[in-house]
Structures are given as C-alpha cells and as structure tokens.
Design an enzyme around this catalytic site. Sequence first.
Site, short mmCIF file in Angstrom:
data_model
loop_
_atom_site.label_atom_id
_atom_site.label_comp_id
_atom_site.label_asym_id
_atom_site.label_seq_id
_atom_site.Cartn_x
_atom_site.Cartn_y
_atom_site.Cartn_z
N GLU A 1 -5.84 -9.96 1.22
CA GLU A 1 -5.31 -10.89 2.15
C GLU A 1 -6.54 -11.20 3.14
OE1 GLU A 1 -4.96 -7.90 2.84
OE2 GLU A 1 -5.93 -7.56 5.06
N LYS A 31 1.00 -1.40 -0.03
CA LYS A 31 -0.21 0.00 0.06
C LYS A 31 0.86 1.28 0.22
CE LYS A 31 -3.85 -1.73 2.90
NZ LYS A 31 -4.93 -1.75 1.79
N ARG A 66 -9.62 -11.76 2.90
CA ARG A 66 -10.35 -13.00 2.35
C ARG A 66 -9.86 -14.56 2.22
NH1 ARG A 66 -11.25 -10.34 -3.45
NH2 ARG A 66 -10.95 -8.65 -2.05
N1 BES Z 1 -7.87 -3.89 4.83
C1 BES Z 1 -8.22 -3.57 3.21
C2 BES Z 1 -9.53 -2.89 3.10
C3 BES Z 1 -9.63 -1.42 3.81
C4 BES Z 1 -9.29 -0.33 2.91
C5 BES Z 1 -10.06 -1.27 5.25
C6 BES Z 1 -9.58 0.87 3.59
C7 BES Z 1 -10.22 -0.33 5.82
C8 BES Z 1 -9.94 0.77 4.96
C9 BES Z 1 -8.19 -4.96 2.41
O1 BES Z 1 -7.06 -5.98 2.89
C10 BES Z 1 -7.55 -4.53 1.32
O2 BES Z 1 -6.46 -4.00 1.06
N2 BES Z 1 -8.42 -4.64 0.19
C11 BES Z 1 -8.20 -4.21 -1.22
C12 BES Z 1 -8.73 -5.45 -2.06
C13 BES Z 1 -8.26 -5.33 -3.51
C14 BES Z 1 -6.71 -5.68 -3.35
C15 BES Z 1 -8.73 -6.22 -4.27
C16 BES Z 1 -8.86 -3.04 -1.52
O3 BES Z 1 -9.94 -2.70 -0.90
O4 BES Z 1 -8.09 -1.99 -2.21
ZN ZN Z 2 -6.92 -6.03 5.10
MN MN Z 3 -5.21 -5.62 2.38
#
Ligand code: BES
Ligand code: ZN
Ligand code: MN
Length: 503
Positions: free
Chosen positions: A357, A285, A359
């Site tokens: 991750e 990220k 899921r």
């Molecule tokens: N933990 C994140 C989702 C999240 C984003 C929670 C912002 C709270 C605030 C999750 O693990 C994630 O990174 N999801 C990705 C999924 C994608 C890579 C398919 C996302 O939402 O971008």
């Molecule tokens: Zn996450």
């Molecule tokens: Mn994530």
Amino acid sequence: MEITYTTSAPLKSSADLLAIPVYGDPAADTFVKAVDEALGGRLLAQAATESFKGKAGQSCIAYPGDALPCGAIALIGGGDKKTTNAASRNIGAYAYKVGRRLKAENVALVLPAYTARTADSVGQMVAEGTILGSYKFSKYLSDKKAAEQPVASITIHGDRHVGKKSKKGGAPRTLKASVNRGASIAAATCHARDMVNEPAEFLNPTEVGNIAKAIAKKHASVSVKVLGEKECEKLGMTMFLAVGRGSDRESKLIHMTYKPAKKAKKVITFVGKGVTFDSGGYSLKPSGAMVDMKIDMSGCAAVVSSMDAIATIGSPYEIHVITACCENLVSGKAYLLGDVLTSMDGTSVEITNTDAEGRLTLGDALTYAQQKTKPDELFDFATLTGACMVALGGHTAGVFSNDEKLAKAWLKSADNAGEDMWRLPLTKKLKSQLKSPIADMRNSGERWGGAITAGLFLEHFIKDTAWVHVDLAGPASVSRESGSTMRGGTGFAVATIVEHATR
Ligand code: BES
Ligand code: ZN
Ligand code: MN
C-alpha cells in the site's frame, strides 16, 4: 534537560560529574594524565583495575575528593580514534547514561580531542548524543520512577577546540553554533520518535495534521495546508484514497512549506510515507508482523519533525514537506484485490496485494509533489519493504535514485549526519515483474528483489526530476537500545534531512 557549552577549563568545573571521552589507552591521553596527576595517580590506577581500555561503551568512575572541585570523574570509552560521527554521538549518550546512573544533576562533558572529524561536527554530534541518549517514551508508564530524569544540565567543554581550523581549511563553526545545531536536530529526532512510538489510535492522519500545524505556528517561515478526502478526490489521488478507504478515520494530505528570507537558491521537496497503521488490508498481515505497524508512518514523522529543525537552523532553500496519511485497514469499504485504480498521473494500477500500500500512497504523493512544488531535488522516505531489511539488516536504509549527482550528495549528507545508508540499484530488468495483463502496472512483483521492484514502482511516477528514494523499513525502529538509539522508533533520517536541507 538543558544543554549548554563553555570554553572554560573543565578541571575547574564543579559539576557533579566530569565526563572525559577516551579513545583507546587512557594513559596515552594528555588530558587524562593531567587529571590523574591532580588525583595523585588514582585515576589511571582505577582504570587499570577495571581494565578500562577506552573501548566504545566502557566507562570508569573515580572520586576526586578534595583534589578537584567536581563530584565524580567518569572516563567514557570512545573506541577507535578514527571515530565516525555516529560514534561521537554515542559518547554523548554514554556520558548522559553514566550521569543518570550516578544521579548527577549537573554533568560537565569534555569535548573529545582526538578524532578524524572536524571539531565542530564533534561538538554537534556529542550534543545530539546527550539528548538522544536521554530519550524515553514513558508517557504511558504508571511507574513514574521509570521516567525519572536526574540529569538537569549537561555542559559541553570545548576549550581544546575553539579557534581550530577544520580539516578542509574552512573556519570551524563556533562551539555555540554546533552545540545549538546538535540540540535542534536531536529535539526534532526525539519528536519523530514520539510520533512513531505513539499508538495509531491517537497518532492518526488528523493528528499528524495538527502536529504539522503546531510546527508551522512556531515559525513565521513555515506554512501548512491540510487537505481532506474531498480535496484529494478533486486532485485525482485515487491510489492514495483507496488505501485509506477501509478506515473510519479520514485520510489527510499534509503539505508544509518553508520559505527562506532571501530568494531561494533551489526547491527541495521531502515526501514521507504516512500509513499510520498498516494491517495489510485484505492481504492481511499475520498478528506477529502487524504488531509493530504503528511505525509505518516513520517516513512521515521524519519529514514533518525535520521541518521544525530546518526552520530553527534556517536554510537558503525553499523546502516542502508532503505526507499522504491514512490507515490501511479491512472493512466493507476497503479496497480489494483485483481492483484497478487510476492514479493522479493517469496510470492504471491493478491491485495484486493490498499490503503493498505504501507505494500507492507515495505514487500519488510524488505526483502531487512534482506538480505543486516543481522541485529541483525530490526525496521520499518510507518504511516500504521487508525485503530492504533482508538486504541490508536492521540499521541501514536503502537508497535508490535516478540521478547520480543527487544520490552522491545525499549519501554524503548521510555520512556527515552519522546515519547508515547504502545505495541499491533500480535494476531495469525487474520492471517486468510489475506488468499487468489488464492495467498499465500491478502493485506487487515477485518475492526476489522486493525492495527494488517497490523502488521501480515509485520511479514510474517521477517525470524528469532528480529523485532519491530512501527505504527505512529497517532502521525506523529497533528492538534494543544501543548508544544514542533507544528501543522503539528511532527518528531515523531526521539528521540527514536537516543536514541536507541546511547546507
Ligand atoms: N509497511 C510494510 C513494510 C514493512 C515491513 C515496514 C516490516 C517495516 C517493517 C509494507 O507496507 C509492506 O507490507 N510491504 C510488503 C510488500 C509486499 C506485499 C510486496 C512486504 O515487505 O512484505
Ligand atoms: Zn506499509
Ligand atoms: Mn503493507
């Protein structure tokens, strides 16, 4: 802060502050009129001067002098009479905040009289709101003044409600029961907030296990098992372990069980996403998106903390809480893009994004939940996708389900608990996004419908079990205080989980 209740007349209260909720025009409220008369018309005059119209968040202060035994009077705006449970909860928070501003040691709070809701739920909500409104994560502030808490006690006056029948004709819970219920739920919510707000350095998988053990120690009805990596490996939880492999901190699977005194009417299992820090892994990220990722265990915090309130209140059901805790980091041991993992249920999954991750951890946790607890109702709570925030905004959780009846019952529980949740579909057509040429599935789809494809990925692991998935990426934490919700971790879903588990 102590929270108590009484059925004695609020006008006789000698509290430092007497807080009176008002919905709309204060002159139309019979109780306000009685107080105003005692003050020789000064209260309504003050309200008129300040243009106090009983709107949510408004307040108006008057000093009774010798006219009444209390030190000060505050009118607390309640908004529309057809108020929601969430609005009643905010009244408790506003009353607390006015008390804090006036440095009132004792606050007497009159239970709102006019509401579309039943009296007992208002008692519960107002009690919840006072405690939630007083929440502050101040342990790391060296300025101790910022943590100061002048309000020592809040007494809820329910004389106008006692004995009244609830709308559906059922007897209302007594004031005592509803206030205590609200206090238990608020305490569990604050506990979840503490877990979410605590930096990941300390709130790591082992620490979550210790917290679960501490809750189990408090209640004879609750037991807990904490499994380490070796035990999870034996169970075949390859997806879960892959996510935590890049971290030096050991992954832990935590399983709490509540058993009722009598034979359980059904088994309900609550699973929470417990990624104690989500860097994204090799699909790293950017810093701005990572800065808040200690909150990625908000689902875990909700289910673990709820167990405390469930055991305090008591439930006729057997309740399980399961959370697979780990950190998603980058290192020489971390899982890689292109890896193919075989899950606990035998599905092979190609990793196309290490940031998807949650899921993976949940897929194995849901398999464990079904195999080990054989639930009648299965729920999971996860800060799963940014896409869900895009769809519903920052205050509403997405609800996905394979079972109409359970989805309806869950949304009803959310409404009773005053939490915003909204059903989204598990659109079958989008499942093709999860196809992989070399494995049974891949772990991330395309951009559009990201909350749904995440839900579809989880649904793959559900075998003939009524299941609800709650994506709380939005409401798990907020950047601004409002009503009974404070900045940071919100403890979202605790209220609905406890509501659903104890009715
Ligand atoms: N933990 C994140 C989702 C999240 C984003 C929670 C912002 C709270 C605030 C999750 O693990 C994630 O990174 N999801 C990705 C999924 C994608 C890579 C398919 C996302 O939402 O971008
Ligand atoms: Zn996450
Ligand atoms: Mn994530």
